[in-house]
Design a protein around this motif. Structure first.
Motif, short mmCIF file in Angstrom:
data_model
loop_
_atom_site.label_atom_id
_atom_site.label_comp_id
_atom_site.label_asym_id
_atom_site.label_seq_id
_atom_site.Cartn_x
_atom_site.Cartn_y
_atom_site.Cartn_z
N LEU A 393 -15.72 4.19 -14.77
CA LEU A 393 -14.74 5.22 -14.43
C LEU A 393 -14.62 6.26 -15.53
N SER A 394 -14.57 5.81 -16.78
CA SER A 394 -14.47 6.76 -17.89
C SER A 394 -15.72 7.61 -18.01
N ARG A 448 -25.06 2.33 -19.21
CA ARG A 448 -25.30 2.36 -17.77
C ARG A 448 -23.95 2.37 -17.06
N TYR A 449 -23.81 3.23 -16.06
CA TYR A 449 -22.55 3.28 -15.32
C TYR A 449 -22.82 3.63 -13.86
N TYR A 458 -27.56 6.58 -16.24
CA TYR A 458 -27.31 6.38 -17.66
C TYR A 458 -26.72 7.63 -18.28
N GLY A 459 -26.02 7.41 -19.36
CA GLY A 459 -25.49 8.51 -20.15
C GLY A 459 -25.53 8.10 -21.61
N ALA A 460 -25.16 9.02 -22.49
CA ALA A 460 -25.17 8.71 -23.92
C ALA A 460 -24.00 9.41 -24.60
N LEU A 474 -27.36 11.41 -18.37
CA LEU A 474 -28.81 11.35 -18.39
C LEU A 474 -29.32 11.09 -16.97
N ALA A 475 -30.53 10.58 -16.86
CA ALA A 475 -31.17 10.40 -15.55
C ALA A 475 -30.60 9.19 -14.81
N THR A 476 -30.95 9.11 -13.54
CA THR A 476 -30.55 7.95 -12.75
C THR A 476 -31.34 6.73 -13.19
N GLU A 477 -30.79 5.56 -12.90
CA GLU A 477 -31.47 4.32 -13.25
C GLU A 477 -32.81 4.21 -12.53
N SER A 478 -32.86 4.60 -11.28
CA SER A 478 -34.10 4.46 -10.52
C SER A 478 -35.20 5.34 -11.10
#
Length: 865
Positions: A393-394, A448-449, A458-460, A474-478
């Protein structure tokens, strides 16, 4: 003389030794509890006016006990509490020996009404008196209050102490312990208890049978056995329809479970109908504010979220939360779940209170995390941690400081607790970590969210010395997973091609794949890095652990190890706050060990482990590697070729550096990277990684996985090695850095095991290591370790040098790109990079010397002539 009705009521009161009411149906001929309540009310009224002697008052107390028990059964907890309180006072005065049963019933009723502390006091008094059912009841109350350690201990003891000939009681205790494990996410253990309970029941299907069947279905559902779960749910529903035809209140749990099944089958519309039906039964009985409404309200809110009915979802979930405040401990798992659902609904509605709800949900989650990482086995704690989402959520909202602090409080929290089981300390804030960073360094905290609507990605969080944190999606997990799979395929092709196999190359080159991975996880961060940034600290999550950061290629064609002077991994930003090393790398002997050959046997087993052990290739390069490193090692260092497990386990000293050159393996490449595993059912995942020592290939079929002398070293065995004073472990072995990712907790595998054993820094490999190329690479790595006193810098610099001028870039990547270093502790100062040691060409001298002498002799002969 008592009338038949009075005799019946008194017999009921005396015989009702299980206040929860599981045996009550057998005692009421017609099963009509409402009629029974009316009869008992009349009797209680008669006794109130007629009870003059102590024996009369005892009969009155028995009638009140029966009345209160039935009232609790039909969810009239307020009247039940009043009648049971009066019954208890009468018993304590006139028949203390009968008071315990009523005290137990009163405690259960107070628990229903949310008076948990009062209920606990009553249970503990009965526990002191040795009441047989109290341990189970108290254990379940403690579970409700969030006292998980004592709850589990009490419920386990209750089962162990139950006589085997008390079949019904033993069944109930299996059911209670199953509920405990189900709550904590250990669904395979829960299923085992539910099945054991059902096996014990040889009587005609009753309420206990229905309850266990339904609980069994829930456990099967959580374990992914949807087909079997559906059968169990349907069976429970059939039994419930027959048993509760005139008692709809008792059918509520089973109606609710049908809704859960529909939710899991991605049918939120049907699920909502089931939850609404359960709530309508409570409303018709004027029990809309009863604690029994909490579960269907929360589940209805979830179904409405799935249906995008956000206003309705919000209202329903807030109603559930209000009931929880009255009836549940704030530490209860269900409270955290409801708060997270409310936060999701408020965020989708863009309500002004969304941030407040997200903050509340985050704090509840962190409080739970602290409770649950501090007790139980690693398996038990991992089962729970996979099922708590503190960050999505965050991350969706995108508040950098909140996300940064969440990650610092939660990431790899279990690993910290296992390494140093101390009382919990306040989690550091991002500013505390920022103050520890050198001015030219940046922490990249990956996460990962899953947004409320959308696929996992993903994000950083970027933390640098002179700025507030930045949140970078960032990019999607897939997408990342697809490029990691392409990387693995290309590396396998290159290795086969170098071995002389004629295989068709994959469509993408290594350079192209590494550019795409760079675009996924580094390129979005690049614009936000300070111009003077020289050092990168990576804290991966999920599949990011498989990203080879050093060899990612930018759009300009440079490797990341060429663009920065250092790159290092940490499990969490908290690692940067650990004390620095107090000893140098050469102040204590090293152990340089490995295996060059593996005696084999004729095992015909075909399981994955046997395939690994069947004829492992010899490693002649191990001898050269150890000799090269030995020339750099401090005095008294040891070499051990053909290393055995016994020799490693019985080391007489803790080496400052442990270098292992051998085969290692990871067996679980096909496991979904984002799947939540039940480690009780999937215990093999603790044995998916391992190291082959000298006689590993001669391991007998059927040998225990934890055998101490089979020369097969699994993570659980590594943690017990005498390495408390070891600073650096280097695994010059294939896929030693691969493992099972657990969201927010790192990777279960060899690196984690050596960290638990005591090592501060661990070097591993993400893909197969070249027996030909590693001797030179490792020699240069250790040369730089000694000159810089900074192993992370040494590894990064070695990769830069070996990749810079390679004539075959793909071969250089295959040989020198897999190595990563993870550490616990602050960044060390960058040291001096010395020039590579130029060894004297003794081999060429030996080859050319005779030829030179021959030529000189011929020339001398010509001169003489």
């Amino acid at each position: 003389m008592l009338s038949p009705a009075r005799r019946y009521a008194c017999a009921l009161a005396i015989g009702l030794t299980i206040p929860a009411g599981a045996d009550l149906e057998a005692r009421l001929a017609d099963g009509d509890f409402v009629a029974a309540e009316k009869t008992l009310e009349e009797l209680a009224s008669e006794w109130e006016t007629a009870a003059e002697t102590p024996s009369d008052r005892i009969e009155w107390a028995r009638t009140l006990h029966a009345l209160g028990t039935i009232e609790r059964r039909i969810l009239d907890a307020e009247d039940a509490e009043s009648h049971l309180t009066l019954a208890l006072s009468l018993f304590e005065k006139h028949a203390p020996g009968e008071a315990a049963e009523t005290r137990e019933a009163l405690a259960l009723t107070k628990q229903d009404r949310g008076a948990l502390d009062e209920a606990e006091a009553l249970f503990r008094k009965n526990h002191e008196l040795g009441h047989p059912r109290t341990p189970s009841h108290l254990g379940l109350l403690l579970l409700q209050k969030g006292s998980y350690e004592e709850s589990g201990r009490m419920l386990t003891k209750a089962l162990d102490d139950c006589p085997e000939d008390q079949t019904i009681e033993l069944t109930r205790r299996h059911a209670d312990l199953g509920r405990y494990w189900h709550t904590l996410g250990s669904h395979a253990r829960a299923l085992g208890h539910f099945e054991s309970g059902l096996t014990l029941l040889e009587v005609k299907p009753n309420e206990l049978t229905i309850s266990l069947t339904s609980q069994k279905a829930l456990a099967e559902l959580r374990l992914g056995d949807e087909e079997q779960a559906a059968k169990s749910f349907e069976h429970a529903a059939d039994l419930a329809r027959e048993a509760f035809v005139n008692r709809p209140l008792e059918a509520i749990p089973y109606i609710n479970n049908l809704g859960i099944l529909a939710l899991s089958s991605d049918d939120p519309e049907s699920a909502a109908r089931h939850f609404e039906e359960a709530l309508s039964i409570l409303t018709e009985a004027q029990l809309a504010d009863h604690p029994a409404a909490i579960t269907p309200l929360n589940n209805l809110g979830v179904a409405r979220l799935r249906l995008d009915s956000f206003n309705q979802a919000y209202a329903t979930l807030v109603q559930a939360r209000e009931l929880q405040r009255e009836h549940l401990s704030e530490a209860h798992l269900r409270v955290a779940e409801t708060e997270r659902n409310i936060a999701a609904a408020s965020m989708m509605l863009e309500r002004p209170d969304a941030r407040k709800w997200i903050g509340t949900a985050n704090q509840s989650g962190l409080d739970l995390l602290e409770r649950l990482v501090r007790h139980g086995s690693e398996t038990e704690r991992l089962n729970f941690l996979q099922r708590i989402d503190l960050v999505s959520l965050s991350c969706t909202l995108g508040e950098p400081e909140t996300i940064a602090n969440l990650l610092l409080a939660s990431k790899a929290r279990l690993l910290d607790q296992l390494i140093q089981p101390i009382d919990p300390q306040p989690a550091p804030t991002w500013s505390t970590v920022r103050d520890k960073l050198p001015k030219d360094a940046a922490l990249l905290d990956f996460v990962r969210y899953t947004p409320p609507r959308g696929e996992s990605r993903y994000g950083a969080i970027l933390i640098t010395k002179h700025a507030t944190p930045r949140w970078i999606p960032l990019a999607t997990e897939s997408r990342i997973q697809n490029w990691l799979s392409a990387l693995q395929g290309r590396l396998e092709w290159k290795a086969a091609a170098l071995a002389g196999e004629a295989v068709q190359p994959p469509p993408f080159t290594l350079e192209g794949i590494l550019r795409e991975l760079h675009a996924c996880v580094i390129e979005p961060i690049d614009p936000h890095l300070p111009d003077d940034c020289k050092q990168l600290i990576f804290s991966p999550d999920g599949i990011i652990h498989a990203v080879p950061f050093a060899v990612l290629r930018s759009r300009d064609g440079t490797y990341l190890c060429q663009d920065f002077e250092l790159g290092v991994q940490v499990d969490s930003g908290r690692d940067l706050l650990a004390p620095p090393p107090t000893r140098t790398l050469d102040d204590h002997p090293w152990l340089l060990a490995g295996v060059s050959r593996f005696p084999t046997s004729d095992s015909s087993d075909s399981d994955p482990l046997s395939e690994v052990l069947r004829n492992p290739t010899a490693l002649p390069g191990t001898r050269r590697e150890l000799r090269r490193i030995d020339r750099l090692a401090p005095p008294a260092s040891e070499q051990q070729l053909e290393l055995t497990e016994e020799a490693l386990r019985e080391l007489s000293f803790s080496p400052r550096i442990l270098h292992l050159s051998t085969h290692s393996f990871f067996l679980d490449h096909d496991a979904p990277s984002s799947e939540a595993f039940d480690f009780d059912r999937s215990a093999h995942r603790f044995y998916a990684s391992g190291i082959l020592l000298h006689r590993a290939a001669q391991r007998e079929p059927g040998t225990s996985m934890a055998s101490p002398n089979d020369d097969l070293l699994f993570p659980g065995e590594i943690t017990t090695l005498p390495l408390k004073q070891t600073r650096l472990v280097t695994l010059s072995s294939c896929e030693s850095g691969v493992g099972t990712p657990v969201q927010g907790e790192g990777v279960l595998g060899l690196r984690r095991a050596f960290a638990l054993a005591g090592s501060r820094e661990v070097v591993t490999a993400l893909w197969p290591v070249s027996d030909q190329g590693s001797p030179r690479f490792m020699e240069r790595f250790y040369q730089l370790c000694l000159s810089t006193e900074n192993p992370a810098q040494a590894l990064w610099q070695s990769q830069r040098e070996f990749l810079a001028n390679a004539t075959d870039p793909e071969e250089a990547l295959l040989f020198n790109g897999p190595f990563i270093l993870a550490q616990r502790g602050p960044l060390l100062p960058l040291g001096e990079v010395v020039e590579p040691r130029r060894s004297f060409p003794w081999l060429w001298l030996l080859v050319l010397a005779p030829l030179a002498l021959f030529v000189l002799a011929r020339l001398a002969g010509k001169i003489q002539r």
